[in-house]
Design an enzyme around this catalytic site. Structure first.
Site, PDB file in Angstrom:
ATOM      1  N   HIS A  54      20.375   9.824  50.487  1.00 34.56           N
ATOM      2  CA  HIS A  54      21.317  10.553  51.341  1.00 34.56           C
ATOM      3  C   HIS A  54      20.905  12.011  51.283  1.00 34.56           C
ATOM      4  O   HIS A  54      20.870  12.606  50.200  1.00 34.56           O
ATOM      5  CB  HIS A  54      22.753  10.384  50.848  1.00 34.56           C
ATOM      6  CG  HIS A  54      23.756  11.135  51.668  1.00 34.56           C
ATOM      7  ND1 HIS A  54      23.972  10.860  52.997  1.00 34.56           N
ATOM      8  CD2 HIS A  54      24.597  12.157  51.356  1.00 34.56           C
ATOM      9  CE1 HIS A  54      24.920  11.676  53.463  1.00 34.56           C
ATOM     10  NE2 HIS A  54      25.302  12.470  52.490  1.00 34.56           N
ATOM     11  N   ASP A  94      21.668  15.610  52.229  1.00 37.33           N
ATOM     12  CA  ASP A  94      22.413  16.783  52.687  1.00 37.33           C
ATOM     13  C   ASP A  94      21.418  17.933  52.818  1.00 37.33           C
ATOM     14  O   ASP A  94      20.852  18.382  51.810  1.00 37.33           O
ATOM     15  CB  ASP A  94      23.494  17.162  51.673  1.00 37.33           C
ATOM     16  CG  ASP A  94      24.554  16.081  51.526  1.00 37.33           C
ATOM     17  OD1 ASP A  94      25.060  15.627  52.551  1.00 37.33           O
ATOM     18  OD2 ASP A  94      24.852  15.695  50.380  1.00 37.33           O
ATOM     19  N   ASP A 153      28.919   9.364  55.298  1.00 37.16           N
ATOM     20  CA  ASP A 153      29.740  10.324  54.544  1.00 37.16           C
ATOM     21  C   ASP A 153      30.617  11.189  55.437  1.00 37.16           C
ATOM     22  O   ASP A 153      31.189  12.163  54.961  1.00 37.16           O
ATOM     23  CB  ASP A 153      28.830  11.214  53.684  1.00 37.16           C
ATOM     24  CG  ASP A 153      29.552  11.779  52.461  1.00 37.16           C
ATOM     25  OD1 ASP A 153      30.567  11.186  52.045  1.00 37.16           O
ATOM     26  OD2 ASP A 153      29.117  12.811  51.932  1.00 37.16           O
TER      27      ASP A 153
END
Length: 888
Positions: A12, A14, A124
């Site tokens: 993931h 970010d 998310d």
């Protein structure tokens, strides 16, 4: 029996959060090399999911361009799984067009390398928009995967279900009931692995409707797990009755596709029972969210329609320049970035991107207007003022424009020779060097004067009209000199437009603004008494300020246990009103003494200040009171809201969302049980809106916005619409909040810039016109814009071979019930795209025309290529909350 376990390698990513995009880019270079090498050298490592967003690749290639071919080969072999998004978008506070372009550009980026992952993968995002099934199906995506927002009360206790939109669009959902990171750093040691899996397996088994369990093997910025093969062997030992294999999300959905009797859910998902959705994140760093709203509206409502008009007239459509603006915006649309739950240095980077996107948009808007007006005939006058109406119907109303000239007296003349009455409302001296450096180069230092004019006229649908700026001496008859002082009311001696008397305002009493729709009186405390003249209904105490504590963090509002809520009801305001021919304005200044922080509030001390200046404007012919609010905040840890009482309580509020409207309860019934049931956060009825919101009844003022997007229905009878101007907090994450018990969200980090000290400006509006709020709001965020052509310009262009008329209309939508969402050139080919939606609550007709009559269009999907209905002419019927995209 749940006997198949899909372990999916992924990370993931970010781009930024408490760390910057530059820091994560360094990690990305390292992690990508490990991923590529593993996929290239181990056939038994079949897949790696690159987090569903192509911005990861864009960042990677910006510093490692030599690896493009390696990536292309792995994508085409099906081992490296990319797309379909550009960034993992938020779904609640960004506009519908932003979500569509995120998929459009993400899938376009994928085509260079191979096929995208056809899953709406948003693991998310803080809540799921009700329009997502329709948006995903518009790109032929039939599957969706997310984590946050659902609970059993929405219609199922299963992790696989169908999700359906109001138009009937449906996608299959694989919920991530424990998030995207339950398989992070799985231990090899048997007992440690058993302990981990015993927490997860019962939840996964209880929820599955297919017998297929999903264990995502990854986490935030997590490098791939080199010992995953040993972990898999240990899991097989622990669970000999189950099959464990490295997999991909597509294989999980293949199992769902074989299961036909799943539950069907509808609507948005904003429940915080099992996972936090941060319902009040919509006002974190309100200054940055306001910038996003403003720029989204500039790009979709002004730039792209203007570029489409220019393209129809024969000028190039600069796809690359427009895409660069969108991508700068969409880097800020990732859930943490638009949530503004980041460190201060990341928020500064976000602000820089907004500056860059807005500067690009403003300059490109000006460029297209200039190209169009420069190509008009100059034989009758060199100076012109061209006004653009970028909505698909003729509009009549007050127009504000600027003329820069050295003329001592001038008039505005239409192409047919008729003259326009106008009023000069402001003037300022402009140095000649700013107009064109060549002027002063040859010794002419006489300054120019920039005049601000107000007038009323009708402007063609999706088009423009041009006024010739003529020196008064060239006209017959006497004309007084142009007023050199703002607000004198002197006008050139020209004839008024025949507009049925709708565009001239009478002078009301002091401290009152008035037109044919509204009478607005500013009370001594700065609040407003508003009379809806159409219904004879009064609304009092409008725009009172409400200030209370905020003991929350970058994710959530939460009041202090001993809160002290103050209002401006007892304040004394400084009020200045100005009544002109075509507009009434008021400047209202209110200074509130408030606690300087949480300690002062608990001790009931007013040792801080919030100074608020309202600039109110009521224009001739408009049902909208425009409100520009400038706040000078000199206090910490508090929330400031604007109150709009008088809402009719029918148990719901109504607002727009992406491509439609939505009803929400004014009080969530889960408020009675959330603590007993152990919810992750309190289900306060704090919600987002995009451009308008109101109570659900027939009575009450609606709020429109071009900035902040958070509201709550409050008051003893839920008859007060409270719009959050800003929240002021000093930490990224905090534990033990009153409304969000337990661990911190994010991490504990000080963010002093998020206290928002200093001056910030926000733009909202009020209207009593409830017939078609979506259309009224669209008009508010799509103002008339104008371009003043003069013989000078510092930026030189060669003459164009294109010839442009003084007036033009590209198209019109004649039924007036649907709302234009986008007008742009198609990404491929030479056609234009016009997108509409129906947010009026019932099935509505739509009819497109151009100068030759009914327009023949192809109705296409959101991907702009797949044709749903070919060669459609005449009426089309658009269902409630349905999106229709036309290609012509």
């Amino acid at each position: 029996m749940a006997d198949k376990v899909h372990v999916v390698p992924h990370f993931h990513w970010d781009r930024e959060w408490y760390f910057t995009a530059e820091e994560s880019k360094i990690l990305l270079v390292n992690d990508m090399e490990e991923v590529l090498t593993m996929l290239e050298t181990r056939e038994d490592y079949p897949y790696f999911v690159l987090d569903g967003q192509t911005s990861v690749l864009e960042d990677y290639f910006s510093v490692s361009p030599e690896n493009r071919e390696r990536v292309r080969e792995l994508v085409q072999r099906g081992k490296l799984i990319i797309g379909p998004w550009y960034t993992q978008t938020d779904e609640m506070v960004v506009g519908g067009e932003s979500i569509v372009r995120n998929l459009l550009y993400g899938m376009k980026d994928c085509r260079e390398f191979g096929s995208p992952m056809m899953i709406g993968y948003l693991p998310d995002s803080f809540g799921q928009s009700a329009r997502m099934p329709q948006i995903l199906r518009g790109f032929n995506i039939e599957n969706s995967m997310f984590w946050r927002g659902t609970s059993e009360r929405m219609g199922t206790d299963k992790t696989e279900f169908f999700w359906e939109d109001d138009d009937g669009s449906r996608v299959a959902v694989q919920l991530l009931p424990l998030g995207y990171a339950i398989g992070k750093y799985l231990p090899v040691e048997k007992e440690a692995l058993r302990k981990r899996m015993e927490k997860y397996m019962p939840v996964l088994e209880r929820g599955t409707a297919t017998g297929h369990l999903l264990v995502p093997n990854g986490h935030d910025q997590m490098p791939l797990q080199n010992d995953i093969f040993q972990v898999m062997e240990t899991m097989r030992e622990l669970y000999p009755d189950k099959q464990f294999f490295l997999s991909r999300y597509e294989d999980v959905f293949a199992a769902i596709g074989r299961q036909g009797n799943l539950d069907t859910l509808r609507g948005e998902f904003l429940d915080g029972r099992y996972m936090r959705v941060h319902r009040s994140i919509f006002s974190s760093r309100a200054d940055l969210k306001a910038a996003n709203t403003r720029i989204e509206n500039k790009v979709t409502n002004l730039l792209e329609p203007l570029a489409s008009i220019a393209y129809k007239l024969g000028f190039p459509y600069h796809h690359g320049l427009v895409e660069a603006i969108w991508k700068e915006l969409m880097k800020n649309h990732a859930h943490d970035s638009i949530g503004c739950c980041c460190s201060d240095k990341v928020h500064r980077a976000i602000a820089d991107r907004y500056f860059l996107a807005e500067e690009r948009a403003d300059r490109l808007i000006e460029f297209y207007m200039r190209k169009i007006v420069d190509a008009m005939d100059c034989s009758r006058a060199l100076d012109k003022l061209t006004v653009f109406n970028l909505l698909p119907y003729e509009r009549e109303g007050m127009i504000r424009g600027k003329i820069v000239t050295k003329m001592k007296r001038f008039a505005l003349e239409r192409a047919d020779g008729s003259r326009l009455k106008y009023e000069i409302t402001d003037r300022r001296i402009v140095d000649a060097g700013l107009i064109d450096r060549q002027i002063v180069h040859y010794g002419d230092y006489e300054p120019f004067v920039e005049y601000t004019l107000e007038f009323c006229d009708r402007i063609p649908a999706m088009g423009f009209t041009t006024y010739l700026v003529r020196e008064a001496e060239a006209l017959t008859g006497e004309s007084p000199a142009v007023s050199m002082a703002a607000g004198t009311g002197e006008n050139p001696a020209v004839e008024p437009a025949d507009l049925g008397g709708n565009c001239r305002l009478a002078s009301p009493t002091a401290n009152t603004l008035e037109n044919e729709y509204l009478s607005v009186t500013v009370e001594p405390n700065g609040s407003l008494t508003v009379l809806d003249k159409q219904k004879g209904q009064f609304y009092r105490d409008v725009l009172l300020l409400e200030d209370g504590s905020d003991d929350g963090d970058g994710y959530d509002y939460s009041p202090a246990a001993n809160d002290w809520v103050l209002t401006s009801k007892e304040e004394t305001a400084d009020i200045r009103c100005q009544h002109r021919t075509y507009s009434h304005k008021a400047r209202v200044r209110v200074s509130m003494a408030v606690p300087a922080g949480l300690e002062s509030r608990s001790e009931r001390r007013r040792d801080g200040r919030v100074d608020v200046e309202f600039e109110l404007e009521l224009k001739a012919g408009s049902p909208v009171l425009e409100v520009r609010v400038t706040v000078d905040n000199q206090a910490d840890s508090h929330r400031l809201r604007l109150l709009v009482p008088g809402q009719e309580n029918e148990g719901f509020s109504v607002s727009d969302n992406q491509f439609g409207r939505i009803r929400r309860p004014v009080r969530d019934e889960a408020m009675d049980v959330w603590e007993k049931e152990g919810w992750s956060e309190r289900p306060d009825s704090i919600y987002p809106f995009l451009s308008w919101v109101s109570g659900c009844g027939e009575r009450g003022l609606a709020v429109l916005t071009n900035s902040v997007r958070e509201y709550e229905m409050t008051g003893p009878d839920y008859g007060v619409l409270a719009v959050t101007l800003f929240r002021s907090v000093g930490v990224l994450g905090k534990e033990g909040l009153l409304r969000r018990p337990g661990r911190p969200s994010g991490i504990k980090m000080e963010t002093p810039d998020s206290q928002l000290r200093g001056r910030r400006t926000y733009e909202i509006a009020l209207t009593a016109c409830r017939d078609h709020l979506a259309r009224t709001a669209k008009e508010y965020v799509t103002p008339f814009i104008s371009y003043n052509k003069m013989p000078y310009n510092a930026m030189k262009l060669n003459p164009s071979e294109v010839k442009v008329p003084y007036a033009f209309s590209l198209l019109s939508e004649t039924e007036g019930r649907v709302v234009l969402s986008a007008l742009k050139k198609a990404e491929d080919g030479d056609k234009l795209i016009a997108r509409f939606y129906n947010g009026c609550g019932e099935k509505a007709p739509m009819r497109l025309k151009d100068g030759n009559g009914d327009l023949t269009v192809d109705v296409v999907k959101l991907n702009e290529t797949d044709v749903l209905s070919g060669h459609v002419t005449g009426d089309q019927w658009v269902g409630y909350n349905q999106i229709v995209t036309c290609k012509f």
